[in-house]
Design an enzyme around this catalytic site. Structure first.
Site, PDB file in Angstrom:
ATOM      1  N   GLN A 119     -15.779 -27.890  -2.124  1.00 24.12           N
ATOM      2  CA  GLN A 119     -14.646 -27.085  -1.142  1.00 24.12           C
ATOM      3  C   GLN A 119     -13.810 -26.948  -2.486  1.00 24.12           C
ATOM      4  O   GLN A 119     -12.979 -27.946  -2.919  1.00 24.12           O
ATOM      5  CB  GLN A 119     -14.148 -28.196  -0.276  1.00 24.12           C
ATOM      6  CG  GLN A 119     -13.331 -27.455   0.751  1.00 24.12           C
ATOM      7  CD  GLN A 119     -12.560 -28.395   1.862  1.00 24.12           C
ATOM      8  OE1 GLN A 119     -12.499 -29.480   1.506  1.00 24.12           O
ATOM      9  NE2 GLN A 119     -12.142 -27.839   2.813  1.00 24.12           N
ATOM     10  N   GLU A 237     -13.891 -29.935   9.703  1.00 22.00           N
ATOM     11  CA  GLU A 237     -13.571 -31.130   8.996  1.00 22.00           C
ATOM     12  C   GLU A 237     -13.058 -32.449   9.731  1.00 22.00           C
ATOM     13  O   GLU A 237     -13.200 -33.527   9.682  1.00 22.00           O
ATOM     14  CB  GLU A 237     -12.577 -30.942   7.512  1.00 22.00           C
ATOM     15  CG  GLU A 237     -12.826 -31.817   6.544  1.00 22.00           C
ATOM     16  CD  GLU A 237     -11.991 -31.475   5.317  1.00 22.00           C
ATOM     17  OE1 GLU A 237     -11.881 -32.249   4.327  1.00 22.00           O
ATOM     18  OE2 GLU A 237     -11.333 -30.309   5.399  1.00 22.00           O
ATOM     19  N   SER A 376      -2.619 -34.796   5.304  1.00 20.17           N
ATOM     20  CA  SER A 376      -2.022 -36.219   5.119  1.00 20.17           C
ATOM     21  C   SER A 376      -1.486 -36.461   6.557  1.00 20.17           C
ATOM     22  O   SER A 376      -1.298 -35.847   7.681  1.00 20.17           O
ATOM     23  CB  SER A 376      -0.909 -36.163   4.213  1.00 20.17           C
ATOM     24  OG  SER A 376       0.161 -35.240   4.693  1.00 20.17           O
TER      25      SER A 376
HETATM   26  C1  LIG Z   1     -10.354 -38.397  -0.699  1.00 20.28           C
HETATM   27  C2  LIG Z   1      -9.690 -36.976  -1.025  1.00 20.28           C
HETATM   28  C3  LIG Z   1     -10.856 -35.950  -1.139  1.00 20.28           C
HETATM   29  C4  LIG Z   1     -10.372 -34.505  -1.218  1.00 20.28           C
HETATM   30  N1  LIG Z   1     -11.057 -33.624  -1.236  1.00 20.28           N
HETATM   31  C5  LIG Z   1     -10.748 -32.294  -1.708  1.00 20.28           C
HETATM   32  C6  LIG Z   1     -11.534 -31.466  -1.841  1.00 20.28           C
HETATM   33  O1  LIG Z   1     -13.072 -31.553  -1.818  1.00 20.28           O
HETATM   34  N2  LIG Z   1     -11.368 -29.935  -1.811  1.00 20.28           N
HETATM   35  C7  LIG Z   1     -10.161 -29.654  -1.930  1.00 20.28           C
HETATM   36  O2  LIG Z   1      -9.784 -28.551  -1.928  1.00 20.28           O
HETATM   37  N3  LIG Z   1      -9.114 -30.708  -1.882  1.00 20.28           N
HETATM   38  C8  LIG Z   1      -9.551 -32.009  -1.568  1.00 20.28           C
HETATM   39  N4  LIG Z   1      -8.621 -33.027  -1.595  1.00 20.28           N
HETATM   40  C9  LIG Z   1      -6.994 -32.532  -1.675  1.00 20.28           C
HETATM   41  C10 LIG Z   1      -6.348 -32.818  -0.121  1.00 20.28           C
HETATM   42  O3  LIG Z   1      -6.630 -31.729   0.554  1.00 20.28           O
HETATM   43  C11 LIG Z   1      -4.884 -32.886  -0.630  1.00 20.28           C
HETATM   44  O4  LIG Z   1      -4.743 -34.081  -1.418  1.00 20.28           O
HETATM   45  C12 LIG Z   1      -4.025 -32.943   0.437  1.00 20.28           C
HETATM   46  O5  LIG Z   1      -3.988 -31.621   1.171  1.00 20.28           O
HETATM   47  C13 LIG Z   1      -2.584 -33.253   0.243  1.00 20.28           C
HETATM   48  O6  LIG Z   1      -2.062 -32.351  -0.703  1.00 20.28           O
HETATM   49  P1  LIG Z   1      -1.410 -32.969  -2.167  1.00 20.28           P
HETATM   50  O7  LIG Z   1      -2.112 -33.969  -2.768  1.00 20.28           O
HETATM   51  O8  LIG Z   1      -1.040 -31.568  -2.983  1.00 20.28           O
HETATM   52  O9  LIG Z   1      -0.001 -33.625  -1.700  1.00 20.28           O
HETATM   53  P2  LIG Z   1       1.564 -32.732  -1.308  1.00 20.28           P
HETATM   54  O10 LIG Z   1       0.960 -31.775  -0.231  1.00 20.28           O
HETATM   55  O11 LIG Z   1       2.193 -32.454  -2.526  1.00 20.28           O
HETATM   56  O12 LIG Z   1       2.117 -33.837  -0.433  1.00 20.28           O
HETATM   57  C14 LIG Z   1       2.842 -34.971  -1.158  1.00 20.28           C
HETATM   58  C15 LIG Z   1       3.539 -35.714  -0.092  1.00 20.28           C
HETATM   59  O13 LIG Z   1       4.587 -34.984   0.781  1.00 20.28           O
HETATM   60  C16 LIG Z   1       4.111 -34.875   2.276  1.00 20.28           C
HETATM   61  N5  LIG Z   1       4.269 -33.576   2.583  1.00 20.28           N
HETATM   62  C17 LIG Z   1       3.957 -32.571   2.519  1.00 20.28           C
HETATM   63  N6  LIG Z   1       4.398 -31.571   3.084  1.00 20.28           N
HETATM   64  C18 LIG Z   1       5.030 -32.048   4.215  1.00 20.28           C
HETATM   65  C19 LIG Z   1       5.453 -31.433   5.140  1.00 20.28           C
HETATM   66  N7  LIG Z   1       5.635 -30.307   5.414  1.00 20.28           N
HETATM   67  N8  LIG Z   1       6.428 -32.405   6.101  1.00 20.28           N
HETATM   68  C20 LIG Z   1       6.267 -33.738   5.831  1.00 20.28           C
HETATM   69  N9  LIG Z   1       5.513 -34.247   4.571  1.00 20.28           N
HETATM   70  C21 LIG Z   1       5.168 -33.450   3.802  1.00 20.28           C
HETATM   71  C22 LIG Z   1       2.518 -35.352   2.229  1.00 20.28           C
HETATM   72  O14 LIG Z   1       2.264 -36.045   3.428  1.00 20.28           O
HETATM   73  C23 LIG Z   1       2.443 -36.194   0.937  1.00 20.28           C
HETATM   74  O15 LIG Z   1       2.787 -37.344   1.371  1.00 20.28           O
HETATM   75  C24 LIG Z   1      -9.028 -34.293  -1.354  1.00 20.28           C
HETATM   76  C25 LIG Z   1      -7.836 -35.259  -1.292  1.00 20.28           C
HETATM   77  C26 LIG Z   1      -8.329 -36.483  -1.203  1.00 20.28           C
HETATM   78  C27 LIG Z   1      -7.430 -37.710  -1.048  1.00 20.28           C
END
Ligand SMILES: Cc1cc2nc3c(=O)[nH]c(=O)nc-3n(C[C@H](O)[C@H](O)[C@H](O)COP(=O)(O)OP(=O)(O)OC[C@H]3O[C@@H](n4cnc5c(N)ncnc54)[C@H](O)[C@@H]3O)c2cc1C
Length: 403
Positions: A119, A237, A376
């Site tokens: 994905q 999902e 998250s």
């Molecule tokens: C085990 C795992 C597998 C994954 N597999 C895939 C995959 O196969 N394909 C893919 O495309 N992605 C994948 N991901 C990525 C995943 O979708 C993202 O990590 C997730 O959407 C969070 O985005 P970010 O890491 O950029 O964190 P950010 O969005 O930058 O968030 C950082 C922090 O800020 C908080 N935050 C952000 N926005 C808000 C808001 N509006 N209000 C309150 N708090 C907020 C979040 O909760 C978090 O604590 C995977 C992640 C993990 C951990």
């Protein structure tokens, strides 16, 4: 909640339990070809893509039958399929929105895992705010030229194909300018770089795309429809396998109790410690709550109802529960929880463990991931507040600053 097991359900469960008792590998599967063989065995037994329509190779199985297989699999401690994302997200999206050509081309090989899928959504600056993705897809004749970078791509290093979100129109509001593609990772211009995790394994990747040619017939849905389609796949999902999670959590707790009878604290078996007994009691009751949550979801699905935003309650509960429980297990196990090389009687899964993989320590380190992927915990709380409880929408700091 209204759930009754029919006579067919009971006999199906007996058949499935027997199958896993006979076929579950006794040693850990360590490489791709061993995992492919196991996947093929599951497929031949009819346990892969059970919910898919028969015309596309599935069984049209009821949610109850799927839950029975997932539960029995967890109960047996059997390894999962190798093409989880393909089966749970990519395939169903193609079934719902793909062209006949796409269905013909891709679905069968997803089920058999002859082609493995990933994905390609998240980017370095677009995770929770997924609609802000920057990867571009520019139409030239009958193909798109894709440039950009994805990250956290689960299984990227073994994937042949991926579902890709890319911006086809940068001039319209961000949600409207995104399109949805199938991208072949074997195309020139695609570079996959594994990322090493805290667990020591490399399950995620960065994927760099430089002038990658994606044929127009690999766009799913219309141009600009990508966001709506992505919501469908996120729905799949979050649909959840809550019952099997509860079964797995219960199996781990049962094992913890066995180990706490052997591991010693202050010269006595750890299980004799009142504080430890209280923690185990609390975990057991929380797992029971999780099981009832799973049954409530199953009851809804059996009645043909769809899971709405309340599936966020489920996602939040099981992922936070797992993280909390892994922390409690570490407290109970003390130094035993950290070791990769424990004697068999103290291991999480007896003989079926190799190094850190499948150990207490691995589960503890991995549990952090559950509260991040598929939305998250903070994002789930926002969804619950706004769409389940009807609270006012969040006011984002950047909008506050601008106002
Ligand atoms: C085990 C795992 C597998 C994954 N597999 C895939 C995959 O196969 N394909 C893919 O495309 N992605 C994948 N991901 C990525 C995943 O979708 C993202 O990590 C997730 O959407 C969070 O985005 P970010 O890491 O950029 O964190 P950010 O969005 O930058 O968030 C950082 C922090 O800020 C908080 N935050 C952000 N926005 C808000 C808001 N509006 N209000 C309150 N708090 C907020 C979040 O909760 C978090 O604590 C995977 C992640 C993990 C951990």
């Amino acid at each position: 909640m209204d759930l009754r097991y029919t006579a067919e359900d009971v006999s199906f469960r007996a058949h499935v339990r027997e199958w896993f008792a006979v076929n579950t590998p006794r040693v850990r599967l360590t490489n791709l070809s061993e995992r492919r063989v196991w996947h093929r065995k599951l497929y031949d037994a009819g346990f892969v893509g059970m919910g898919w329509p028969k015309e596309y190779g599935g069984r049209d199985a009821r949610p109850m039958e799927q839950a029975i297989v997932a539960e029995e699999m967890a109960r047996a401690g059997a390894p999962g399929t190798i093409n989880g994302l393909g089966i749970s997200i990519c395939g169903p999206t193609i079934i719902a929105h793909g062209t006949e050509w796409q269905k013909e081309q891709y679905l069968k090989n997803i089920l058999t895992a002859e082609e493995i899928w990933c994905q390609l959504y998240s980017e370095p600056n677009s995770g929770s705010d997924l609609a802000s993705i920057q990867t571009s897809a520019v139409k030239q004749g009958d193909e798109y030229i894709v440039n950009g970078q994805k990250v956290w791509t689960s299984g990227g290093m073994i994937a042949d194909l991926g579902i890709l979100l890319a911006r086809t129109n940068p001039t319209v509001p961000k949600h409207q300018g995104i399109s949805y593609f199938v991208m072949d990772l074997r195309t020139p211009g695609v570079e996959v770089r594994p990322l090493k995790q805290i667990t020591g394994s490399e399950e995620f990747c960065e994927v760099f795309m430089t002038n990658v040619k994606v044929p127009a017939h690999d766009r799913i849905g219309d141009e600009g429809q990508g966001w709506r389609l992505a919501q469908t796949t996120l729905g799949f999902e979050r649909g959840g396998n809550t019952l099997s999670r509860a079964t797995r959590a219960r199996a781990n707790l049962d094992r913890l109790i066995e180990v706490a009878k052997i591991a010693r604290r202050d010269g006595r078996p750890a299980i004799d410690d009142q504080a430890i007994r209280r923690k185990i009691g609390r975990m057991l009751s929380e797992v029971e709550v999780l099981r009832y949550t799973g049954l409530r979801i199953l009851s809804k699905l059996e009645k043909g109802q769809r899971l709405g935003p309340e599936s966020s309650v489920d996602k939040l509960y099981y992922s936070e529960l797992d993280k909390r429980h892994q922390e409690l297990m570490q407290e109970i196990l003390g130094p035993f929880g950290q070791h990769a090389e424990l004697p068999p009687e103290l291991r999480l899964r007896g003989e079926n463990q190799e190094g850190l993989d499948g150990s207490w320590a691995y589960n503890f380190l991995w549990s952090r991931a559950g509260v991040i992927y598929a939305g998250s915990s903070q994002i789930q709380r926002n969804i619950i507040g706004e769409r389940v409880l009807g609270l006012p929408r969040e006011v984002r700091a950047d909008r506050l600053a601008a106002s």
